[in-house]
Design a protein around this motif. Structure first.
Motif, short mmCIF file in Angstrom:
data_model
loop_
_atom_site.label_atom_id
_atom_site.label_comp_id
_atom_site.label_asym_id
_atom_site.label_seq_id
_atom_site.Cartn_x
_atom_site.Cartn_y
_atom_site.Cartn_z
N PRO A 166 0.41 -0.89 -0.05
CA PRO A 166 0.07 0.00 -0.27
C PRO A 166 0.96 1.26 0.16
O PRO A 166 0.59 2.09 -0.68
CB PRO A 166 -0.86 -0.03 1.57
N LEU A 167 1.72 1.09 0.63
CA LEU A 167 2.86 2.04 0.72
C LEU A 167 4.04 2.68 -0.61
O LEU A 167 3.40 3.63 -0.97
CB LEU A 167 3.89 2.19 1.94
N ARG A 168 3.96 1.49 -0.91
CA ARG A 168 4.68 1.72 -2.53
C ARG A 168 3.36 2.56 -3.25
O ARG A 168 3.41 3.14 -4.25
CB ARG A 168 4.69 0.46 -3.63
N TYR A 169 1.66 1.68 -3.54
CA TYR A 169 1.44 2.48 -4.30
C TYR A 169 0.29 3.37 -4.26
O TYR A 169 -0.16 3.86 -5.13
CB TYR A 169 -0.28 1.80 -4.63
N ASP A 170 0.34 4.39 -3.28
CA ASP A 170 -0.06 5.47 -2.95
C ASP A 170 0.23 6.29 -2.00
O ASP A 170 0.27 5.63 -0.98
CB ASP A 170 -1.54 5.33 -2.51
N GLU A 171 0.51 7.23 -2.61
CA GLU A 171 1.61 8.30 -2.00
C GLU A 171 1.00 8.89 -0.49
O GLU A 171 1.23 9.21 0.67
CB GLU A 171 1.91 9.45 -2.85
N GLU A 172 -0.44 9.32 -0.65
CA GLU A 172 -1.23 8.92 0.71
C GLU A 172 -1.10 8.60 2.15
O GLU A 172 -1.67 9.28 2.64
CB GLU A 172 -2.62 9.66 0.42
N VAL A 173 -0.72 7.11 1.16
CA VAL A 173 -0.83 6.38 2.76
C VAL A 173 -0.08 6.73 3.51
O VAL A 173 1.44 6.28 3.45
CB VAL A 173 -0.70 4.35 2.71
N VAL A 174 0.30 6.68 5.69
CA VAL A 174 1.15 6.88 5.79
C VAL A 174 1.46 5.47 6.75
O VAL A 174 2.73 5.79 7.72
CB VAL A 174 1.16 7.98 6.71
N SER A 175 0.69 5.07 7.15
CA SER A 175 1.14 3.77 7.40
C SER A 175 0.30 2.97 7.13
O SER A 175 -0.83 2.87 7.03
CB SER A 175 -0.01 4.20 9.04
N ALA A 176 0.83 1.53 7.12
CA ALA A 176 0.69 -0.13 6.87
C ALA A 176 0.22 -1.08 8.26
O ALA A 176 1.44 -0.80 8.66
CB ALA A 176 1.07 -0.45 5.39
N GLY A 177 -0.27 -1.84 8.30
CA GLY A 177 -0.55 -2.68 9.62
C GLY A 177 -1.06 -4.18 9.13
O GLY A 177 -1.83 -4.06 7.98
N GLY A 178 -0.55 -5.16 9.58
CA GLY A 178 -0.96 -6.40 8.96
C GLY A 178 -1.79 -6.88 10.22
O GLY A 178 -1.80 -6.82 11.70
N TYR A 179 -2.03 -8.09 10.08
CA TYR A 179 -2.14 -9.19 10.47
C TYR A 179 -1.50 -9.57 11.92
O TYR A 179 -0.38 -10.40 11.14
CB TYR A 179 -3.19 -10.11 10.02
N VAL A 180 -1.59 -9.65 12.76
CA VAL A 180 -0.66 -10.45 13.56
C VAL A 180 -1.66 -11.64 14.24
O VAL A 180 -2.87 -10.94 15.06
CB VAL A 180 -0.27 -9.71 14.93
N SER A 181 -1.68 -13.01 14.18
CA SER A 181 -1.56 -14.64 14.91
C SER A 181 -0.51 -14.99 15.87
O SER A 181 0.16 -14.30 15.86
CB SER A 181 -1.66 -15.31 13.42
N PHE A 182 -1.22 -15.98 16.23
CA PHE A 182 -0.92 -16.43 18.07
C PHE A 182 -0.11 -17.88 17.54
O PHE A 182 -1.30 -18.69 17.42
CB PHE A 182 -1.34 -16.10 19.12
N SER A 183 0.88 -17.91 18.06
CA SER A 183 2.10 -19.65 17.55
C SER A 183 1.20 -20.08 18.51
O SER A 183 0.33 -20.40 19.83
CB SER A 183 2.73 -19.36 17.45
N THR A 184 0.92 -21.81 17.84
CA THR A 184 -0.03 -23.04 19.34
C THR A 184 0.71 -23.43 19.58
O THR A 184 0.63 -24.46 20.31
CB THR A 184 -1.50 -23.19 17.67
#
Lengths: 203, 229
Positions: A166-184
């Motif tokens: 998202p940061l590459r494609y859109d100059e207006e994006v200031v922050s990108a976040g992802g998904y945090v899962s938990f190991s079992t």
């Protein structure tokens, strides 16, 4: 008004390209909601954004990965190893060692010897916020994006690539976040209880 | 004010701009990328926070541009924390979330509604905002309603309406536990009980921390917390 068709076609096209798929259902819904609420201008802007996201080729970004750690050398070792397996390799990895008393220094040095972009910096002052600030100060001025990952996390091999999209494609994006899962795998009963609570929230 | 958890992270999308001035969105510090030229003018992370510094940055950052979530950027977090560390972590979150709220609160009365079931469960909506000489933040959550119901039962000595209300809110609150069919009944009761007990303790911890900051703060849900560290 055939906004939704345009977005669907775009989504399908990107899907066929075999890569970065826009969630077209979601895009359509967002845009339709704006139209229904009479915010036509906003709908237009949203459409343009989604189109840009799917098509325009953004500039290459320099990316620093920043890690704050304290007394977790085994976990940090796993984190650094996962960073070496990235589809999109980071340009720099800065590890701020927040007054560790274990073998964290040796762990980082071991990685540095075979992967010179890893650097270790010592920070005596305890606290997550000032350690994060230290990572920012130590990271290269020339990097366009700084990505944070915790020392007790293992990144998927697509992680950095996807996070930068998202940061590459859109100059207006200031922050990108992802998904945090938990190991079992190595979870303690308590850890499993907590991660279960969190996983139960995933729709 | 802040939305303390980030539901939209499960879809590939721009995060919606929240129209209410008090609500902001943020990404957990375990898995986030910032554009450097946007982050640096924000004067970095606030060093008063031992936790919640990512929330604080999110509040300021959302004014600067768009936030985008991509669930394909996956990170697996370890769950092998010993109980003591886990409890420390919960307490830290309970205390510092209040402080982040306090930083951006300016003498007002705000009531937020947290969705009860389904998809809206994650949404938080501002119900009421008034300027009064005392800062008060109240999240109307299933947990809070259940407690109101239980107090109602005690105060009315078991009035049927109060009992019905308590039963209904109890069902809503415990629904996520009941809905998980893959665990055994014993484990399910243990989990439900544990969740209630922890929520109750942390509600009081954050309430006390609110009072210490001369602020009336009622909110805590274990399953609505921000990312663990």
């Amino acid at each position: 008004m055939n906004l939704s068709l345009a977005v669907r076609v775009l989504g399908a096209w990107r899907c066929a390209e075999g890569g970065e798929l826009v969630d077209s259902e979601r895009a359509v819904r967002t845009i339709q909601e704006s139209v229904a609420a009479g915010r036509v201008e906003e709908a237009g802007l949203q459409l343009i954004r989604f189109l840009k996201l799917g098509t325009a080729e953004g500039a290459a970004l320099r990316c620093s990965v920043l890690i704050v750690t304290r007394n977790r050398c085994e976990l940090l070792d796993r984190t650094l190893s996962s960073l070496r397996r990235q589809r999109r390799a980071p340009d720099e990895v800065v590890v701020v060692d927040n007054a560790s008393t274990d073998t964290t220094a040796e762990t980082v040095v071991r990685h540095t010897s075979s992967w010179p972009i890893v650097r270790r910096v010592e920070e005596e002052w305890l606290g997550i916020a000032c350690a994060r600030n230290r990572t920012l100060l130590e990271s290269s001025e020339r990097s366009d994006v700084v990505a944070f990952i915790d020392d007790d996390c293992v990144a998927d091999s697509e992680w950095l690539y996807q996070l930068l999209l998202p940061l590459r494609y859109d100059e207006e994006v200031v922050s990108a976040g992802g998904y945090v899962s938990f190991s079992t795998e190595d979870a303690t009963p308590w850890g499993r209880f907590y991660s279960d609570q969190r996983e139960a929230l995933v729709p | 004010m802040i939305i303390p958890n980030q539901p939209e992270v499960y879809t590939f999308c721009y995060l919606p701009r929240v129209r209410h001035r008090g609500l902001a969105l943020f990404f957990p510090g375990a898995n986030v990328a910032y554009r450097r030229k946007a982050l640096v003018p924000l004067a970095y992370f606030d060093e008063r926070f031992q936790s919640g510094e990512d929330t604080d940055v999110g509040v300021r950052l959302v004014q600067k541009g768009e936030l985008f979530s991509n669930p394909k950027a996956k990170v697996v977090h370890t769950s092998n924390l010993p109980l003591r560390k886990l409890i420390e972590q919960w307490f830290r979150i309970a205390v510092y979330t209040v402080r982040v709220f306090y930083k951006y609160a300016n003498l007002c009365f705000e009531v937020f509604m947290r969705g009860l079931v389904g998809d809206s469960r994650y949404r938080q909506v501002c119900l009421c905002e008034l300027t009064i000489p005392l800062t008060a933040v109240i999240f109307v959550s299933p947990f809070l309603l259940l407690n109101v119901g239980l107090w109602g039962v005690v105060a009315s000595l078991g009035h049927p309406l109060a009992v019905a209300f308590a039963l209904f809110t109890g069902l809503v609150y415990f629904w996520s536990d009941f809905a998980r069919t893959r665990v055994s009944l014993r484990r399910l009761l243990l989990y439900a009980g544990l969740r209630f007990a922890i929520n109750l303790i942390l509600l009081h911890v954050s309430f006390a921390e609110g009072l210490r900051n001369r602020m009336f703060y009622v909110n805590y849900e274990l399953d609505g917390t921000k990312e663990v560290r």
